[in-house]
Scaffold this motif. Sequence first.
Motif, mmCIF file in Angstrom:
data_model
loop_
_atom_site.group_PDB
_atom_site.id
_atom_site.type_symbol
_atom_site.label_atom_id
_atom_site.label_comp_id
_atom_site.label_asym_id
_atom_site.label_seq_id
_atom_site.Cartn_x
_atom_site.Cartn_y
_atom_site.Cartn_z
ATOM 1 N N VAL A 88 2.230 -4.767 30.417
ATOM 2 C CA VAL A 88 2.920 -4.162 29.267
ATOM 3 C C VAL A 88 4.438 -4.154 29.373
ATOM 4 O O VAL A 88 5.108 -3.660 28.473
ATOM 5 C CB VAL A 88 2.423 -2.708 29.045
ATOM 6 N N GLY A 89 4.990 -4.722 30.437
ATOM 7 C CA GLY A 89 6.442 -4.697 30.593
ATOM 8 C C GLY A 89 7.182 -5.541 29.577
ATOM 9 O O GLY A 89 8.388 -5.391 29.390
ATOM 10 N N ARG A 90 6.466 -6.430 28.878
ATOM 11 C CA ARG A 90 7.097 -7.375 27.948
ATOM 12 C C ARG A 90 7.467 -6.734 26.604
ATOM 13 O O ARG A 90 8.139 -7.355 25.786
ATOM 14 C CB ARG A 90 6.158 -8.564 27.710
ATOM 15 N N PHE A 91 7.019 -5.495 26.354
ATOM 16 C CA PHE A 91 7.282 -4.859 25.057
ATOM 17 C C PHE A 91 8.569 -4.028 25.107
ATOM 18 O O PHE A 91 9.076 -3.691 26.185
ATOM 19 C CB PHE A 91 6.100 -3.961 24.667
ATOM 20 N N ARG A 92 9.094 -3.695 23.914
ATOM 21 C CA ARG A 92 10.282 -2.839 23.830
ATOM 22 C C ARG A 92 10.020 -1.517 24.535
ATOM 23 O O ARG A 92 8.994 -0.890 24.333
ATOM 24 C CB ARG A 92 10.621 -2.596 22.360
ATOM 25 N N GLY A 93 10.961 -1.118 25.395
ATOM 26 C CA GLY A 93 10.728 0.079 26.203
ATOM 27 C C GLY A 93 9.653 -0.164 27.237
ATOM 28 O O GLY A 93 8.896 0.747 27.590
ATOM 29 N N GLY A 94 9.593 -1.403 27.746
ATOM 30 C CA GLY A 94 8.478 -1.842 28.591
ATOM 31 C C GLY A 94 8.211 -0.972 29.803
ATOM 32 O O GLY A 94 7.057 -0.681 30.115
ATOM 33 N N LEU A 95 9.253 -0.545 30.506
ATOM 34 C CA LEU A 95 9.022 0.256 31.701
ATOM 35 C C LEU A 95 8.470 1.639 31.358
ATOM 36 O O LEU A 95 7.794 2.258 32.179
ATOM 37 C CB LEU A 95 10.304 0.384 32.525
ATOM 38 N N GLY A 96 8.755 2.117 30.148
ATOM 39 C CA GLY A 96 8.102 3.350 29.693
ATOM 40 C C GLY A 96 6.610 3.137 29.531
ATOM 41 O O GLY A 96 5.800 3.984 29.922
ATOM 42 N N HIS A 97 6.228 1.970 28.980
ATOM 43 C CA HIS A 97 4.805 1.648 28.846
ATOM 44 C C HIS A 97 4.168 1.451 30.226
ATOM 45 O O HIS A 97 3.010 1.823 30.437
ATOM 46 C CB HIS A 97 4.619 0.389 28.004
ATOM 47 N N VAL A 98 4.916 0.851 31.139
ATOM 48 C CA VAL A 98 4.422 0.700 32.518
ATOM 49 C C VAL A 98 4.137 2.070 33.116
ATOM 50 O O VAL A 98 3.133 2.274 33.809
ATOM 51 C CB VAL A 98 5.449 -0.065 33.387
ATOM 52 N N ASN A 99 5.013 2.999 32.821
ATOM 53 C CA ASN A 99 4.845 4.376 33.303
ATOM 54 C C ASN A 99 3.523 4.963 32.797
ATOM 55 O O ASN A 99 2.766 5.578 33.558
ATOM 56 C CB ASN A 99 6.021 5.227 32.802
ATOM 57 N N VAL A 100 3.237 4.755 31.517
ATOM 58 C CA VAL A 100 2.001 5.276 30.927
ATOM 59 C C VAL A 100 0.779 4.618 31.557
ATOM 60 O O VAL A 100 -0.162 5.296 32.000
ATOM 61 C CB VAL A 100 1.985 5.046 29.397
ATOM 62 N N VAL A 101 0.789 3.276 31.614
ATOM 63 C CA VAL A 101 -0.374 2.545 32.125
ATOM 64 C C VAL A 101 -0.623 2.842 33.596
ATOM 65 O O VAL A 101 -1.769 3.041 34.026
ATOM 66 C CB VAL A 101 -0.195 1.022 31.911
ATOM 67 N N SER A 102 0.446 2.900 34.388
ATOM 68 C CA SER A 102 0.264 3.179 35.817
ATOM 69 C C SER A 102 -0.288 4.583 36.034
ATOM 70 O O SER A 102 -1.094 4.804 36.954
ATOM 71 C CB SER A 102 1.589 3.010 36.567
ATOM 72 N N SER A 103 0.103 5.535 35.179
ATOM 73 C CA SER A 103 -0.441 6.891 35.296
ATOM 74 C C SER A 103 -1.929 6.914 34.967
ATOM 75 O O SER A 103 -2.699 7.633 35.598
ATOM 76 C CB SER A 103 0.313 7.850 34.374
#
Length: 431
Positions: A88-103
Amino acid sequence: MTDPFALCLIIIVVLSLMGASVGIAMVAGSIVYLGMAGFDPSIASETLLQGLFNSYTLLAIPLFILAADIMNMGSLADRLLAFSQALVGRFRGGLGHVNVVSSVIFSGMSGSAIADAVGMGRIIINMMTKDGRYPASYAAAITAATATVGPVIPPSIPMVLYALVSDQSISYLFAAGLLPGLLMALVMAVMNFTIARRRNFPVDEVVPIRKLPGITWRALPALMLPVILLGGIYGGITTPTEAAAVAAFYALFVSVVVYRSVRFGDFYYALLGSAKSTASVGVLVAGAITFNYVITRENLPDTISAFIAHYHFSQVGFLIAINVLLLLLGMFLEGGAILLIIVPILIPTVQAMGIDLVHFGVIVVVNTMIGLITPPYGLLLFVTANITKEPISAIIRDVVPFIIALIVALGIITFSPDFVLFLPRLLGYQG
Protein backbone atom coordinates in the motif's frame (compact mmCIF):
# COMPACT_ATOMS: atom_id res chain seq x y z
CA MET A 1 -21.37 6.48 60.77
CA THR A 2 -19.47 6.26 57.45
CA ASP A 3 -20.93 3.86 54.90
CA PRO A 4 -18.42 0.99 54.35
CA PHE A 5 -18.91 0.95 50.58
CA ALA A 6 -18.50 4.73 50.28
CA LEU A 7 -15.28 4.54 52.28
CA CYS A 8 -14.10 1.65 50.07
CA LEU A 9 -14.59 3.81 46.95
CA ILE A 10 -12.87 6.80 48.57
CA ILE A 11 -9.83 4.68 49.45
CA ILE A 12 -9.60 3.30 45.89
CA VAL A 13 -9.82 6.79 44.35
CA VAL A 14 -7.38 8.42 46.80
CA LEU A 15 -4.75 5.68 46.51
CA SER A 16 -5.03 5.71 42.72
CA LEU A 17 -4.58 9.48 42.59
CA MET A 18 -1.54 9.12 44.86
CA GLY A 19 0.05 6.85 42.25
CA ALA A 20 -0.69 3.41 43.68
CA SER A 21 -1.59 0.56 41.35
CA VAL A 22 -5.35 0.39 40.76
CA GLY A 23 -5.20 -3.30 41.72
CA ILE A 24 -3.54 -2.59 45.05
CA ALA A 25 -6.01 0.24 45.69
CA MET A 26 -8.94 -2.13 45.08
CA VAL A 27 -7.53 -4.76 47.44
CA ALA A 28 -6.95 -2.13 50.17
CA GLY A 29 -10.44 -0.66 49.78
CA SER A 30 -12.05 -4.11 49.79
CA ILE A 31 -10.27 -5.15 53.00
CA VAL A 32 -11.42 -1.97 54.75
CA TYR A 33 -14.98 -2.63 53.52
CA LEU A 34 -14.96 -6.21 54.83
CA GLY A 35 -13.66 -5.08 58.23
CA MET A 36 -16.22 -2.29 58.62
CA ALA A 37 -19.12 -4.42 57.36
CA GLY A 38 -18.40 -7.09 59.96
CA PHE A 39 -16.93 -9.73 57.62
CA ASP A 40 -13.69 -11.58 58.20
CA PRO A 41 -11.03 -9.66 56.19
CA SER A 42 -9.38 -13.00 55.33
CA ILE A 43 -12.28 -13.47 52.89
CA ALA A 44 -10.38 -11.07 50.62
CA SER A 45 -7.36 -13.36 50.31
CA GLU A 46 -9.54 -16.46 49.96
CA THR A 47 -11.62 -14.86 47.20
CA LEU A 48 -8.48 -13.62 45.46
CA LEU A 49 -6.73 -16.99 45.47
CA GLN A 50 -9.82 -18.90 44.35
CA GLY A 51 -10.35 -16.46 41.50
CA LEU A 52 -6.77 -16.73 40.29
CA PHE A 53 -6.28 -20.48 40.71
CA ASN A 54 -9.61 -21.41 39.17
CA SER A 55 -9.03 -19.41 35.98
CA TYR A 56 -7.07 -21.40 33.40
CA THR A 57 -8.01 -18.63 30.96
CA LEU A 58 -5.67 -16.15 32.65
CA LEU A 59 -2.61 -18.18 31.62
CA ALA A 60 -3.11 -16.90 28.07
CA ILE A 61 -2.20 -13.35 29.11
CA PRO A 62 1.50 -13.83 30.03
CA LEU A 63 1.98 -16.06 26.99
CA PHE A 64 0.55 -13.49 24.56
CA ILE A 65 2.68 -10.80 26.22
CA LEU A 66 5.80 -12.98 25.82
CA ALA A 67 5.01 -13.67 22.15
CA ALA A 68 4.70 -9.91 21.50
CA ASP A 69 7.97 -9.14 23.32
CA ILE A 70 9.84 -11.82 21.36
CA MET A 71 8.52 -10.43 18.07
CA ASN A 72 9.56 -6.91 19.03
CA MET A 73 13.14 -7.90 19.78
CA GLY A 74 13.79 -9.66 16.45
CA SER A 75 13.51 -8.58 12.81
CA LEU A 76 9.87 -9.64 12.41
CA ALA A 77 8.65 -6.05 12.55
CA ASP A 78 11.05 -4.93 9.81
CA ARG A 79 9.94 -7.70 7.46
CA LEU A 80 6.25 -7.09 8.11
CA LEU A 81 6.70 -3.37 7.43
CA ALA A 82 8.50 -4.11 4.15
CA PHE A 83 5.61 -6.36 3.15
CA SER A 84 3.03 -3.69 4.09
CA GLN A 85 4.92 -0.98 2.20
CA ALA A 86 5.03 -3.15 -0.93
CA LEU A 87 1.23 -3.53 -0.73
CA VAL A 88 0.00 0.00 0.00
CA GLY A 89 2.97 2.38 -0.01
CA ARG A 90 2.21 3.40 -3.61
CA PHE A 91 -0.92 5.41 -2.67
CA ARG A 92 -1.18 9.04 -1.52
CA GLY A 93 -0.19 9.15 2.13
CA GLY A 94 1.31 5.70 1.57
CA LEU A 95 3.24 5.38 4.82
CA GLY A 96 0.04 6.19 6.71
CA HIS A 97 -1.59 3.26 4.93
CA VAL A 98 1.47 1.14 5.75
CA ASN A 99 0.91 2.08 9.37
CA VAL A 100 -2.69 0.83 9.21
CA VAL A 101 -1.88 -2.42 7.39
CA SER A 102 1.10 -3.27 9.59
CA SER A 103 -1.05 -2.75 12.69
CA VAL A 104 -3.67 -5.14 11.30
CA ILE A 105 -1.02 -7.79 10.60
CA PHE A 106 0.76 -7.31 13.93
CA SER A 107 -2.56 -7.38 15.77
CA GLY A 108 -2.93 -11.02 14.73
CA MET A 109 0.16 -11.81 16.78
CA SER A 110 0.41 -9.72 19.93
CA GLY A 111 -3.06 -8.93 21.32
CA SER A 112 -1.70 -5.75 22.86
CA ALA A 113 -2.04 -2.13 21.68
CA ILE A 114 1.02 -1.06 23.67
CA ALA A 115 3.14 -3.83 22.10
CA ASP A 116 2.03 -2.67 18.65
CA ALA A 117 2.83 1.00 19.34
CA VAL A 118 6.22 0.25 20.90
CA GLY A 119 7.33 -2.44 18.44
CA MET A 120 6.06 -1.56 14.98
CA GLY A 121 5.37 2.03 15.95
CA ARG A 122 8.97 3.01 16.64
CA ILE A 123 10.06 1.78 13.20
CA ILE A 124 7.17 3.23 11.17
CA ILE A 125 7.43 6.62 12.92
CA ASN A 126 11.11 6.81 11.92
CA MET A 127 10.16 5.92 8.34
CA MET A 128 7.43 8.58 8.21
CA THR A 129 9.50 11.40 9.70
CA LYS A 130 12.68 10.70 7.68
CA ASP A 131 13.59 13.72 5.51
CA GLY A 132 10.52 15.53 6.87
CA ARG A 133 8.05 13.63 4.69
CA TYR A 134 5.38 13.65 7.42
CA PRO A 135 5.06 15.88 10.51
CA ALA A 136 6.23 14.02 13.60
CA SER A 137 2.98 14.83 15.38
CA TYR A 138 0.94 13.20 12.57
CA ALA A 139 3.20 10.13 12.55
CA ALA A 140 2.72 9.80 16.31
CA ALA A 141 -1.06 10.35 16.07
CA ILE A 142 -1.75 7.77 13.34
CA THR A 143 0.56 5.25 15.03
CA ALA A 144 -1.35 5.64 18.30
CA ALA A 145 -4.70 5.40 16.49
CA THR A 146 -3.86 2.30 14.43
CA ALA A 147 -2.49 0.52 17.50
CA THR A 148 -6.05 0.42 18.85
CA VAL A 149 -6.83 -2.30 16.30
CA GLY A 150 -4.44 -4.71 18.07
CA PRO A 151 -6.69 -5.92 20.91
CA VAL A 152 -9.84 -6.07 18.74
CA ILE A 153 -8.52 -8.41 16.04
CA PRO A 154 -7.67 -11.78 17.65
CA PRO A 155 -5.74 -12.66 19.71
CA SER A 156 -6.70 -10.09 22.32
CA ILE A 157 -5.67 -9.68 25.95
CA PRO A 158 -8.71 -7.44 26.75
CA MET A 159 -10.99 -10.14 25.28
CA VAL A 160 -9.41 -12.64 27.68
CA LEU A 161 -10.16 -10.32 30.60
CA TYR A 162 -13.73 -9.85 29.39
CA ALA A 163 -14.15 -13.63 29.10
CA LEU A 164 -13.01 -13.87 32.73
CA VAL A 165 -15.72 -11.53 34.06
CA SER A 166 -18.54 -12.52 31.66
CA ASP A 167 -18.02 -16.30 31.50
CA GLN A 168 -18.12 -16.22 27.69
CA SER A 169 -16.11 -18.33 25.25
CA ILE A 170 -12.76 -16.79 24.31
CA SER A 171 -12.93 -18.49 20.91
CA TYR A 172 -16.25 -16.83 20.03
CA LEU A 173 -15.06 -13.47 21.39
CA PHE A 174 -11.92 -13.70 19.24
CA ALA A 175 -14.03 -14.49 16.17
CA ALA A 176 -16.41 -11.62 16.93
CA GLY A 177 -13.53 -9.14 17.00
CA LEU A 178 -12.18 -9.83 13.50
CA LEU A 179 -14.69 -7.94 11.33
CA PRO A 180 -15.00 -4.96 13.73
CA GLY A 181 -11.20 -4.73 13.82
CA LEU A 182 -11.03 -4.65 10.02
CA LEU A 183 -13.79 -2.00 10.01
CA MET A 184 -11.71 0.14 12.39
CA ALA A 185 -8.72 -0.23 10.07
CA LEU A 186 -10.84 0.72 7.05
CA VAL A 187 -12.21 3.94 8.56
CA MET A 188 -8.70 4.98 9.63
CA ALA A 189 -7.34 4.27 6.13
CA VAL A 190 -10.11 6.42 4.64
CA MET A 191 -9.34 9.19 7.13
CA ASN A 192 -5.61 8.98 6.36
CA PHE A 193 -6.32 9.20 2.61
CA THR A 194 -8.57 12.23 3.16
CA ILE A 195 -5.99 14.02 5.31
CA ALA A 196 -3.15 13.10 2.91
CA ARG A 197 -4.98 14.72 -0.01
CA ARG A 198 -5.84 17.83 1.99
CA ARG A 199 -2.31 18.25 3.39
CA ASN A 200 -0.58 17.04 0.21
CA PHE A 201 1.39 14.25 1.87
CA PRO A 202 3.83 12.49 -0.50
CA VAL A 203 3.34 9.40 -2.62
CA ASP A 204 6.09 7.03 -1.55
CA GLU A 205 8.44 5.12 -3.81
CA VAL A 206 6.53 2.42 -5.67
CA VAL A 207 7.80 -1.12 -5.09
CA PRO A 208 7.83 -2.98 -8.44
CA ILE A 209 5.36 -5.86 -8.65
CA ARG A 210 8.19 -8.24 -9.58
CA LYS A 211 9.75 -7.69 -6.14
CA LEU A 212 6.54 -8.51 -4.27
CA PRO A 213 6.98 -12.33 -4.26
CA GLY A 214 10.46 -12.01 -2.73
CA ILE A 215 9.29 -9.55 -0.07
CA THR A 216 6.32 -11.80 0.73
CA TRP A 217 8.58 -14.86 0.99
CA ARG A 218 10.90 -13.11 3.46
CA ALA A 219 7.91 -12.05 5.58
CA LEU A 220 6.07 -15.40 5.26
CA PRO A 221 7.32 -17.02 8.50
CA ALA A 222 6.07 -13.98 10.44
CA LEU A 223 2.81 -13.86 8.49
CA MET A 224 2.14 -17.51 9.33
CA LEU A 225 1.91 -16.83 13.08
CA PRO A 226 -1.73 -15.63 13.11
CA VAL A 227 -2.64 -18.47 10.72
CA ILE A 228 -1.15 -21.05 13.10
CA LEU A 229 -2.61 -19.33 16.16
CA LEU A 230 -6.19 -19.00 14.90
CA GLY A 231 -6.08 -22.23 12.91
CA GLY A 232 -5.24 -24.12 16.10
CA ILE A 233 -8.10 -22.50 18.03
CA TYR A 234 -10.84 -22.82 15.42
CA GLY A 235 -9.61 -26.15 14.13
CA GLY A 236 -10.20 -27.58 17.60
CA ILE A 237 -6.51 -28.47 17.98
CA THR A 238 -5.72 -26.10 20.85
CA THR A 239 -7.51 -24.06 23.47
CA PRO A 240 -6.84 -20.28 23.36
CA THR A 241 -4.40 -20.68 26.27
CA GLU A 242 -2.53 -23.49 24.52
CA ALA A 243 -2.54 -21.43 21.33
CA ALA A 244 -0.87 -18.58 23.24
CA ALA A 245 1.91 -20.98 24.29
CA VAL A 246 2.30 -22.12 20.67
CA ALA A 247 2.46 -18.46 19.55
CA ALA A 248 5.25 -17.69 22.04
CA PHE A 249 7.25 -20.76 21.00
CA TYR A 250 6.73 -20.09 17.27
CA ALA A 251 7.80 -16.44 17.64
CA LEU A 252 10.97 -17.60 19.42
CA PHE A 253 11.66 -20.30 16.80
CA VAL A 254 11.24 -17.89 13.88
CA SER A 255 13.35 -15.17 15.52
CA VAL A 256 16.21 -17.50 16.56
CA VAL A 257 16.28 -20.25 13.92
CA VAL A 258 14.71 -18.75 10.77
CA TYR A 259 15.70 -15.07 10.95
CA ARG A 260 18.65 -15.52 13.36
CA SER A 261 18.02 -12.07 14.75
CA VAL A 262 17.84 -12.84 18.48
CA ARG A 263 20.61 -13.60 20.95
CA PHE A 264 20.30 -15.20 24.38
CA GLY A 265 20.66 -11.81 26.08
CA ASP A 266 17.75 -10.44 24.02
CA PHE A 267 15.59 -13.38 25.06
CA TYR A 268 16.45 -12.76 28.71
CA TYR A 269 15.27 -9.15 28.46
CA ALA A 270 12.10 -10.27 26.67
CA LEU A 271 11.37 -12.65 29.56
CA LEU A 272 12.08 -9.89 32.07
CA GLY A 273 9.82 -7.40 30.29
CA SER A 274 7.04 -9.98 29.97
CA ALA A 275 7.29 -10.81 33.68
CA LYS A 276 6.91 -7.12 34.60
CA SER A 277 3.92 -6.65 32.28
CA THR A 278 2.30 -9.85 33.54
CA ALA A 279 2.78 -8.80 37.17
CA SER A 280 1.08 -5.47 36.42
CA VAL A 281 -1.91 -7.21 34.83
CA GLY A 282 -1.96 -9.82 37.62
CA VAL A 283 -2.21 -7.20 40.36
CA LEU A 284 -5.08 -5.55 38.50
CA VAL A 285 -6.92 -8.87 38.11
CA ALA A 286 -6.35 -9.73 41.77
CA GLY A 287 -7.76 -6.39 42.87
CA ALA A 288 -10.76 -6.76 40.57
CA ILE A 289 -11.58 -10.25 41.87
CA THR A 290 -11.55 -8.97 45.45
CA PHE A 291 -13.54 -5.82 44.63
CA ASN A 292 -16.12 -7.85 42.69
CA TYR A 293 -16.87 -9.70 45.94
CA VAL A 294 -17.66 -6.32 47.50
CA ILE A 295 -19.89 -5.42 44.53
CA THR A 296 -21.77 -8.69 44.99
CA ARG A 297 -22.27 -8.04 48.71
CA GLU A 298 -23.61 -4.54 47.93
CA ASN A 299 -26.02 -5.90 45.29
CA LEU A 300 -24.97 -3.19 42.84
CA PRO A 301 -25.99 -5.08 39.65
CA ASP A 302 -29.56 -5.45 40.95
CA THR A 303 -29.66 -1.76 41.90
CA ILE A 304 -28.62 -0.73 38.40
CA SER A 305 -31.12 -3.12 36.81
CA ALA A 306 -33.90 -1.63 38.97
CA PHE A 307 -32.83 1.89 37.94
CA ILE A 308 -32.96 0.95 34.23
CA ALA A 309 -36.38 -0.69 34.68
CA HIS A 310 -37.74 2.34 36.54
CA TYR A 311 -36.80 4.78 33.76
CA HIS A 312 -37.85 2.41 30.95
CA PHE A 313 -34.64 2.54 28.95
CA SER A 314 -34.96 1.01 25.49
CA GLN A 315 -32.19 -1.28 24.25
CA VAL A 316 -30.98 1.45 21.86
CA GLY A 317 -31.06 4.09 24.59
CA PHE A 318 -29.20 1.79 26.96
CA LEU A 319 -26.46 1.06 24.40
CA ILE A 320 -26.02 4.77 23.66
CA ALA A 321 -25.77 5.51 27.40
CA ILE A 322 -23.25 2.69 27.88
CA ASN A 323 -21.08 3.94 25.01
CA VAL A 324 -21.08 7.47 26.38
CA LEU A 325 -20.26 6.17 29.86
CA LEU A 326 -17.40 3.97 28.63
CA LEU A 327 -15.94 6.70 26.41
CA LEU A 328 -15.97 9.13 29.35
CA LEU A 329 -14.43 6.56 31.68
CA GLY A 330 -11.79 5.81 29.05
CA MET A 331 -10.61 9.42 29.33
CA PHE A 332 -9.50 8.78 32.91
CA LEU A 333 -9.26 5.02 33.55
CA GLU A 334 -7.01 2.32 32.12
CA GLY A 335 -8.86 -0.18 29.91
CA GLY A 336 -8.16 -3.15 32.16
CA ALA A 337 -9.68 -1.33 35.11
CA ILE A 338 -12.86 -0.63 33.12
CA LEU A 339 -13.11 -4.27 32.06
CA LEU A 340 -12.57 -5.64 35.54
CA ILE A 341 -14.38 -3.06 37.71
CA ILE A 342 -17.19 -1.51 35.67
CA VAL A 343 -18.19 -4.29 33.29
CA PRO A 344 -19.08 -6.92 35.95
CA ILE A 345 -21.56 -4.43 37.41
CA LEU A 346 -23.22 -3.96 34.01
CA ILE A 347 -23.41 -7.58 32.81
CA PRO A 348 -26.61 -8.61 34.68
CA THR A 349 -28.37 -5.54 33.28
CA VAL A 350 -27.05 -6.26 29.78
CA GLN A 351 -28.47 -9.78 30.01
CA ALA A 352 -31.80 -8.46 31.31
CA MET A 353 -31.98 -6.06 28.33
CA GLY A 354 -31.56 -8.99 25.92
CA ILE A 355 -28.19 -7.83 24.59
CA ASP A 356 -25.84 -10.59 23.46
CA LEU A 357 -22.82 -10.81 25.76
CA VAL A 358 -20.35 -11.60 22.97
CA HIS A 359 -21.57 -8.57 21.02
CA PHE A 360 -21.37 -6.48 24.19
CA GLY A 361 -17.81 -7.68 24.78
CA VAL A 362 -16.72 -6.29 21.42
CA ILE A 363 -18.47 -2.97 22.19
CA VAL A 364 -16.64 -2.74 25.52
CA VAL A 365 -13.22 -3.57 24.08
CA VAL A 366 -13.59 -1.08 21.20
CA ASN A 367 -14.58 1.61 23.72
CA THR A 368 -11.55 0.90 25.90
CA MET A 369 -9.28 1.05 22.84
CA ILE A 370 -10.64 4.47 21.86
CA GLY A 371 -9.93 5.48 25.46
CA LEU A 372 -6.24 4.76 24.84
CA ILE A 373 -6.05 7.71 22.42
CA THR A 374 -8.49 10.03 24.20
CA PRO A 375 -7.01 12.83 26.33
CA PRO A 376 -6.22 13.48 29.09
CA TYR A 377 -5.19 9.90 30.01
CA GLY A 378 -4.65 8.44 26.50
CA LEU A 379 -1.79 6.04 27.27
CA LEU A 380 -0.95 5.48 23.59
CA LEU A 381 -0.58 9.24 23.12
CA PHE A 382 2.11 9.30 25.81
CA VAL A 383 3.84 6.24 24.30
CA THR A 384 4.13 7.85 20.86
CA ALA A 385 4.99 11.25 22.36
CA ASN A 386 7.90 9.56 24.13
CA ILE A 387 9.07 8.09 20.81
CA THR A 388 8.80 11.33 18.80
CA LYS A 389 9.53 13.85 21.60
CA GLU A 390 6.62 15.89 20.21
CA PRO A 391 4.39 17.99 22.52
CA ILE A 392 1.34 15.99 23.55
CA SER A 393 -0.90 18.90 22.49
CA ALA A 394 0.30 18.63 18.87
CA ILE A 395 -0.35 14.87 18.83
CA ILE A 396 -3.84 15.36 20.30
CA ARG A 397 -4.66 17.85 17.55
CA ASP A 398 -3.69 15.33 14.85
CA VAL A 399 -5.37 12.34 16.51
CA VAL A 400 -8.83 13.96 16.78
CA PRO A 401 -9.91 13.03 13.20
CA PHE A 402 -9.02 9.40 13.92
CA ILE A 403 -11.01 9.44 17.16
CA ILE A 404 -14.02 10.69 15.17
CA ALA A 405 -13.52 7.93 12.58
CA LEU A 406 -13.31 5.28 15.30
CA ILE A 407 -16.49 6.57 16.98
CA VAL A 408 -18.27 6.17 13.62
CA ALA A 409 -17.00 2.58 13.49
CA LEU A 410 -18.13 2.09 17.10
CA GLY A 411 -21.64 3.20 16.14
CA ILE A 412 -21.78 0.63 13.33
CA ILE A 413 -20.47 -2.09 15.67
CA THR A 414 -22.95 -1.16 18.40
CA PHE A 415 -26.07 -1.19 16.26
CA SER A 416 -25.15 -4.02 13.87
CA PRO A 417 -25.02 -7.14 16.07
CA ASP A 418 -25.37 -9.40 13.02
CA PHE A 419 -22.20 -7.89 11.59
CA VAL A 420 -20.29 -8.58 14.81
CA LEU A 421 -21.72 -12.07 15.35
CA PHE A 422 -21.47 -13.25 11.72
CA LEU A 423 -18.22 -15.19 12.18
CA PRO A 424 -19.05 -16.63 15.64
CA ARG A 425 -22.32 -17.99 14.23
CA LEU A 426 -20.44 -19.59 11.34
CA LEU A 427 -18.37 -21.37 14.00
CA GLY A 428 -21.46 -22.64 15.85
CA TYR A 429 -22.29 -19.80 18.25
CA GLN A 430 -26.01 -19.87 19.14
CA GLY A 431 -26.32 -16.26 20.35
